[in-house]
Design a protein around this motif. Sequence first.
Motif, PDB file in Angstrom:
ATOM      1  N   VAL A   4      17.620 -15.139  35.076  1.00 45.40           N
ATOM      2  CA  VAL A   4      17.295 -15.259  36.499  1.00 45.40           C
ATOM      3  C   VAL A   4      16.599 -16.590  36.708  1.00 45.40           C
ATOM      4  O   VAL A   4      15.683 -16.948  35.954  1.00 45.40           O
ATOM      5  N   GLY A   5      17.046 -17.333  37.717  1.00 42.53           N
ATOM      6  CA  GLY A   5      16.473 -18.647  37.958  1.00 42.53           C
ATOM      7  C   GLY A   5      16.122 -18.883  39.407  1.00 42.53           C
ATOM      8  O   GLY A   5      16.512 -18.127  40.302  1.00 42.53           O
ATOM      9  N   ILE A   6      15.378 -19.939  39.637  1.00 44.86           N
ATOM     10  CA  ILE A   6      15.060 -20.415  40.982  1.00 44.86           C
ATOM     11  C   ILE A   6      16.195 -21.345  41.404  1.00 44.86           C
ATOM     12  O   ILE A   6      16.457 -22.344  40.736  1.00 44.86           O
ATOM     13  N   THR A   7      16.883 -20.998  42.486  1.00 44.51           N
ATOM     14  CA  THR A   7      18.042 -21.792  42.908  1.00 44.51           C
ATOM     15  C   THR A   7      17.809 -22.577  44.188  1.00 44.51           C
ATOM     16  O   THR A   7      18.667 -23.370  44.579  1.00 44.51           O
ATOM     17  N   ALA A   8      16.682 -22.359  44.849  1.00 46.19           N
ATOM     18  CA  ALA A   8      16.339 -23.146  46.045  1.00 46.19           C
ATOM     19  C   ALA A   8      14.853 -22.996  46.309  1.00 46.19           C
ATOM     20  O   ALA A   8      14.234 -21.998  45.928  1.00 46.19           O
ATOM     21  N   VAL A   9      14.282 -23.990  46.970  1.00 42.44           N
ATOM     22  CA  VAL A   9      12.848 -23.991  47.244  1.00 42.44           C
ATOM     23  C   VAL A   9      12.593 -24.620  48.607  1.00 42.44           C
ATOM     24  O   VAL A   9      13.352 -25.483  49.060  1.00 42.44           O
ATOM     25  N   GLY A  10      11.549 -24.188  49.265  1.00 42.34           N
ATOM     26  CA  GLY A  10      11.142 -24.766  50.542  1.00 42.34           C
ATOM     27  C   GLY A  10       9.637 -24.698  50.679  1.00 42.34           C
ATOM     28  O   GLY A  10       8.973 -23.894  50.007  1.00 42.34           O
ATOM     29  N   SER A  11       9.076 -25.522  51.537  1.00 39.34           N
ATOM     30  CA  SER A  11       7.641 -25.471  51.798  1.00 39.34           C
ATOM     31  C   SER A  11       7.393 -25.811  53.258  1.00 39.34           C
ATOM     32  O   SER A  11       8.290 -26.282  53.969  1.00 39.34           O
ATOM     33  N   ALA A  12       6.177 -25.558  53.714  1.00 38.59           N
ATOM     34  CA  ALA A  12       5.821 -25.817  55.108  1.00 38.59           C
ATOM     35  C   ALA A  12       4.340 -26.145  55.195  1.00 38.59           C
ATOM     36  O   ALA A  12       3.518 -25.540  54.500  1.00 38.59           O
ATOM     37  N   LEU A  13       4.016 -27.093  56.061  1.00 37.85           N
ATOM     38  CA  LEU A  13       2.628 -27.510  56.261  1.00 37.85           C
ATOM     39  C   LEU A  13       2.298 -27.525  57.756  1.00 37.85           C
ATOM     40  O   LEU A  13       3.153 -27.860  58.576  1.00 37.85           O
ATOM     41  N   PRO A  14       1.066 -27.191  58.121  1.00 35.21           N
ATOM     42  CA  PRO A  14       0.650 -27.351  59.512  1.00 35.21           C
ATOM     43  C   PRO A  14       0.654 -28.827  59.898  1.00 35.21           C
ATOM     44  O   PRO A  14       0.550 -29.704  59.031  1.00 35.21           O
ATOM     45  N   ASP A  15       0.741 -29.096  61.180  1.00 37.74           N
ATOM     46  CA  ASP A  15       0.705 -30.485  61.655  1.00 37.74           C
ATOM     47  C   ASP A  15      -0.719 -31.039  61.659  1.00 37.74           C
ATOM     48  O   ASP A  15      -0.927 -32.234  61.411  1.00 37.74           O
ATOM     49  N   ALA A  16      -1.699 -30.199  61.951  1.00 38.12           N
ATOM     50  CA  ALA A  16      -3.071 -30.676  62.123  1.00 38.12           C
ATOM     51  C   ALA A  16      -3.691 -31.087  60.795  1.00 38.12           C
ATOM     52  O   ALA A  16      -3.617 -30.345  59.812  1.00 38.12           O
ATOM     53  N   VAL A  17      -4.306 -32.264  60.790  1.00 40.60           N
ATOM     54  CA  VAL A  17      -4.979 -32.806  59.608  1.00 40.60           C
ATOM     55  C   VAL A  17      -6.484 -32.808  59.862  1.00 40.60           C
ATOM     56  O   VAL A  17      -6.949 -33.283  60.903  1.00 40.60           O
ATOM     57  N   LEU A  18      -7.247 -32.268  58.917  1.00 42.67           N
ATOM     58  CA  LEU A  18      -8.706 -32.259  59.011  1.00 42.67           C
ATOM     59  C   LEU A  18      -9.272 -33.027  57.831  1.00 42.67           C
ATOM     60  O   LEU A  18      -8.997 -32.699  56.678  1.00 42.67           O
ATOM     61  N   THR A  19     -10.055 -34.044  58.102  1.00 40.23           N
ATOM     62  CA  THR A  19     -10.643 -34.839  57.031  1.00 40.23           C
ATOM     63  C   THR A  19     -11.892 -34.157  56.492  1.00 40.23           C
ATOM     64  O   THR A  19     -12.551 -33.367  57.181  1.00 40.23           O
ATOM     65  N   SER A  20     -12.240 -34.481  55.261  1.00 41.11           N
ATOM     66  CA  SER A  20     -13.457 -33.943  54.663  1.00 41.11           C
ATOM     67  C   SER A  20     -14.684 -34.424  55.428  1.00 41.11           C
ATOM     68  O   SER A  20     -15.664 -33.682  55.580  1.00 41.11           O
ATOM     69  N   GLN A  21     -14.621 -35.640  55.918  1.00 41.33           N
ATOM     70  CA  GLN A  21     -15.755 -36.180  56.668  1.00 41.33           C
ATOM     71  C   GLN A  21     -15.973 -35.386  57.955  1.00 41.33           C
ATOM     72  O   GLN A  21     -17.114 -35.056  58.310  1.00 41.33           O
ATOM     73  N   SER A  22     -14.875 -35.062  58.651  1.00 42.25           N
ATOM     74  CA  SER A  22     -15.000 -34.290  59.892  1.00 42.25           C
ATOM     75  C   SER A  22     -15.501 -32.875  59.617  1.00 42.25           C
ATOM     76  O   SER A  22     -16.331 -32.336  60.360  1.00 42.25           O
TER      77      SER A  22
END
Length: 340
Positions: free
Chosen positions: A12-30
């Motif tokens: 049994v193998g991994i035949t496809a992969v996907g990922s997703a990220l939110p648009d909003a970026v938060l800096t460590s400083q903020s």
Amino acid sequence: MLKQTSDPRPRVGITAVGSALPDAVLTSQSLLHEAARGLGRTLPPTLLAQATGIITRRVAADDEHASTFAVRAARRALAAASLDPHDIDLLLFASASRDMVEPATAHIVQAELGSNAHALDVTNACNSFINGIDLARVMIQAGRARRALVVTGETPSRAVRRAPADLAAFRDGFAGYTFGDAGAAVVLEAVERGGILDVDTETRSEHWDVGGIPGGGSRHPRGDDHTYFRGDGHELRGVFEKTGTSVVERTLHRNGLDWSCFAKVLVHQVTVPYLERFTELTGVPAEKLVITVPELGNIASASIGVQLEKAYEELLPGDRVLFVGLGGGISIMTMIWEKS
């Protein structure tokens, strides 16, 4: 070379992969500025970045949930495999986060995708996604499923104390300031060659109370204070350093492999200092890592899935990848996967 076995079960193998990220970026400083405002005192603006090596992280919007990122990642994985949701007969939502206590978030993901697979949740902190992959593999080998979709959606940023009441609360929840949000998904099915070649685990449950989010269960069913992450990051790191490296060494020895046998090594990433310590203790060459933590932070169980999608297209058939999962509880998990 990998030691051969006479396992009669299908590969049994991994035949496809996907990922997703939110648009909003938060800096460590903020983020640190928010905490300082809650405390009513000044904090060094570079404290968080210097301590963790994390510069930014992605955070979910108010109308985005764990299932949101699982669905987005699932659609990417299905598209990459040229599959329809109805081609899936097993759907596992494998995550430390969830939309609600009941029903299983897998049903919310399934309703959005429009599939009718057998659907359930798998939960084991930051090892949830790898555990889900392993469970799907075994169910396919047992003939219980033909093709599986394993998804995760992580929103641990919701468990961060952005306005701690005092310094004690700030210190208690400091490990949570590493968190970011993300989703990942993989398709698993029988393959002719390669696939998942080895899995190993080690569990040290005596450390279950070192860190976590205590709310939402029968111990603390109500109260906002229990919905924030709290824990001792140094103690967690110490257990992982002591136990995790031995599991990695055991996996390599059992299979007759060394680091030259792997195209990539994907390890759960908590902070930059911990990742550096991992490479120091194990000897893994830095060029084999897919580093995401400085810009994405600790994205819980989505960490290895996001790394895998980043590396997937450059991997060739026959290339091997070592997954190293670390989860609260505490559990360590390794998986050797060969691209078909």
